[in-house]
Design a protein around this motif. Sequence first.
Motif, PDB file in Angstrom:
ATOM      1  N   PRO A 148       0.810  -1.231   0.000  1.00  0.00           N
ATOM      2  CA  PRO A 148       0.000   0.000   0.000  1.00  0.00           C
ATOM      3  C   PRO A 148       0.838   1.273   0.000  1.00  0.00           C
ATOM      4  CG  PRO A 148      -0.904  -1.596   1.532  1.00  0.00           C
ATOM      5  CD  PRO A 148       0.406  -2.145   1.080  1.00  0.00           C
ATOM      6  N   ASN A 149       2.112   1.147   0.380  1.00  0.00           N
ATOM      7  CA  ASN A 149       3.005   2.303   0.416  1.00  0.00           C
ATOM      8  C   ASN A 149       3.886   2.398  -0.820  1.00  0.00           C
ATOM      9  OD1 ASN A 149       2.899   0.969   3.439  1.00  0.00           O
ATOM     10  ND2 ASN A 149       2.424   3.166   3.387  1.00  0.00           N
ATOM     11  N   VAL A 173       1.938  -8.321   2.771  1.00  0.00           N
ATOM     12  CA  VAL A 173       0.991  -7.409   3.413  1.00  0.00           C
ATOM     13  C   VAL A 173      -0.123  -8.146   4.148  1.00  0.00           C
ATOM     14  CG1 VAL A 173       1.508  -5.566   1.796  1.00  0.00           C
ATOM     15  CG2 VAL A 173      -0.395  -7.101   1.312  1.00  0.00           C
ATOM     16  N   GLY A 174      -0.016  -9.478   4.262  1.00  0.00           N
ATOM     17  CA  GLY A 174      -0.965 -10.244   5.053  1.00  0.00           C
ATOM     18  C   GLY A 174      -2.152 -10.798   4.301  1.00  0.00           C
ATOM     19  N   TRP A 198       4.791  -0.980   8.613  1.00  0.00           N
ATOM     20  CA  TRP A 198       5.344   0.084   7.769  1.00  0.00           C
ATOM     21  C   TRP A 198       5.947   1.148   8.686  1.00  0.00           C
ATOM     22  CZ3 TRP A 198       7.253   2.036   3.592  1.00  0.00           C
ATOM     23  CH2 TRP A 198       7.219   3.419   3.348  1.00  0.00           C
ATOM     24  N   ASP A 199       7.207   1.482   8.478  1.00  0.00           N
ATOM     25  CA  ASP A 199       7.894   2.521   9.244  1.00  0.00           C
ATOM     26  C   ASP A 199       7.973   3.783   8.375  1.00  0.00           C
ATOM     27  OD1 ASP A 199       9.577   4.229  10.555  1.00  0.00           O
ATOM     28  OD2 ASP A 199      11.215   2.806  10.796  1.00  0.00           O
ATOM     29  N   PRO A 200       7.096   4.762   8.596  1.00  0.00           N
ATOM     30  CA  PRO A 200       7.053   5.940   7.718  1.00  0.00           C
ATOM     31  C   PRO A 200       8.046   7.029   8.087  1.00  0.00           C
ATOM     32  CG  PRO A 200       5.323   6.093   9.350  1.00  0.00           C
ATOM     33  CD  PRO A 200       6.026   4.782   9.605  1.00  0.00           C
ATOM     34  N   ARG A 204      11.417   4.595   6.225  1.00  0.00           N
ATOM     35  CA  ARG A 204      10.483   4.447   5.110  1.00  0.00           C
ATOM     36  C   ARG A 204      10.634   3.040   4.540  1.00  0.00           C
ATOM     37  NH1 ARG A 204       7.503   8.297   3.537  1.00  0.00           N
ATOM     38  NH2 ARG A 204       7.161   7.326   1.490  1.00  0.00           N
ATOM     39  N   HIS A 205      10.346   2.087   5.387  1.00  0.00           N
ATOM     40  CA  HIS A 205      10.645   0.691   5.076  1.00  0.00           C
ATOM     41  C   HIS A 205       9.528  -0.182   5.625  1.00  0.00           C
ATOM     42  CE1 HIS A 205      13.329  -2.715   4.311  1.00  0.00           C
ATOM     43  NE2 HIS A 205      12.986  -3.192   5.493  1.00  0.00           N
ATOM     44  N   SER A 206       9.173  -1.215   4.890  1.00  0.00           N
ATOM     45  CA  SER A 206       8.176  -2.166   5.379  1.00  0.00           C
ATOM     46  C   SER A 206       8.841  -3.504   5.642  1.00  0.00           C
ATOM     47  CB  SER A 206       7.044  -2.334   4.355  1.00  0.00           C
ATOM     48  OG  SER A 206       7.548  -2.794   3.116  1.00  0.00           O
TER      49      SER A 206
END
Length: 333
Positions: A148-149, A173-174, A198-200, A204-206
Motif C-alpha cells: 500500500p506504500n 501485506v498479510g 510500515w515505518d514511515p 520508510r521501510h516495510s
Amino acid sequence: MVGEPAKLKSVRDLSAKGIFLSLARVPQTETVIVGCSDALLYEYDLAAEKPEPVAYPEGSHESYVTGVAVAGPVVVSGAYDGKLVWWDRAERRAIRSVAAHEKWIRKVIASPDGRWIASVADDMQCKLWDAATGELLLTVSDHAKETPNHYPSMLYAVAFSPDGTRLATGDKVGHVAVWSLPEGRKLTTLECPGMYTWDPKQRRHSIGGIRSLAFSTSGQLMAVGGVGHIGNIDHLDGAARVEVFEWATGERRHELADSKHKGLVEQILFSPDDAWFLTAGGDNAGFLTFYSTQEGKILHQDKAHQHIHAAALNEAGDRVSTAHHGRVVSWSL
C-alpha cells in the motif's frame, strides 16, 4: 504415539558453514536435504552415528537456495536466481533446470503424494509443476506487486492441503488466497494485516508479512504465521504471531502473539492428530513454540541457538528437524 511437546529435547546438533535457508525430509527416514546460502544443497542422515554433510554438485544455482522439496525419486530446489533444478535423489545429479520465476524464489514444496511441486517468488506468482516431468501445469496469483506504500511486495508462503486438493499462498501485506487443484480456481481469501509493519519515519521501510502457512491434518483449519508490529525493524522485535482460521468460512479461531520469543514464524507444523501445532522461527535467536490446536494455549516453548529458517516433522509426530544459521538440529518429542 504422537510426540509430547513437553518432552522436546535436542538429540543432534550439527554445525556447518553457511546459512541453511530451506529443508526437506525424505519420507519415512531421518534424512534431510538443506539449501544453503552458498548456492549448494547438502544431505544429512540424522540417524547415522556421526552424520556428515554430503554436498550436491556445484554449478546448478547461482545464489541462496531458499526452497527444497522431495517428490519420490527427485529433489527440486529453488533459489534467488529464479531457477528450479530437478535432481536425481539417488545419484545426487541435476537432471533438469528451469527458468521458473522472474524474481527471487521464496519457497518450494511438494504435494503430499509427491505428484506436484509448487513454487512462489517475488514476481508474486505461484506456479504448479509436474514433479516427474517438470511441466508447468498452472500459474496463479492474487497478490499485488506493490505494498500500500508503493514499495515492492514479496510472496513468501505456500502450502498444500493434506489431501492435495487445495493450495494456499500468503504475501508480505498479510493477504492469503486459497485455490482448488488442479484447475486453479480461487476459493476464498483471508486477511492478516497485523503481520505487516510500515515505518514511515526513520527508514520508510516495510517488513514482516506472512512467512508460513499450514493446513491442519484434517484440512479444516489453516494457520498463518508471521510477526506482529515491529518497533525496531533492525532487530525483528515484534511478537511472533499466528492466526488460525476455519479457512472455508473465514472464521478466525485464534489470534496468538508470543512476546517471550520474538521474531518471524518461519514454519508451522500440525501434529498427525491435530492435538497441537508447532511454530518455529526467531529474530537473531530461534524458538520452537507448541500450541494447543483446540484452545490456542502455549503447551511448551524452547530456545534455539540461532534463527530457524525451516523445519520438518516426521510421520509419527515425534521428531522435528530444523535448519538454522550454520547448523542442522534434530529434536525428539
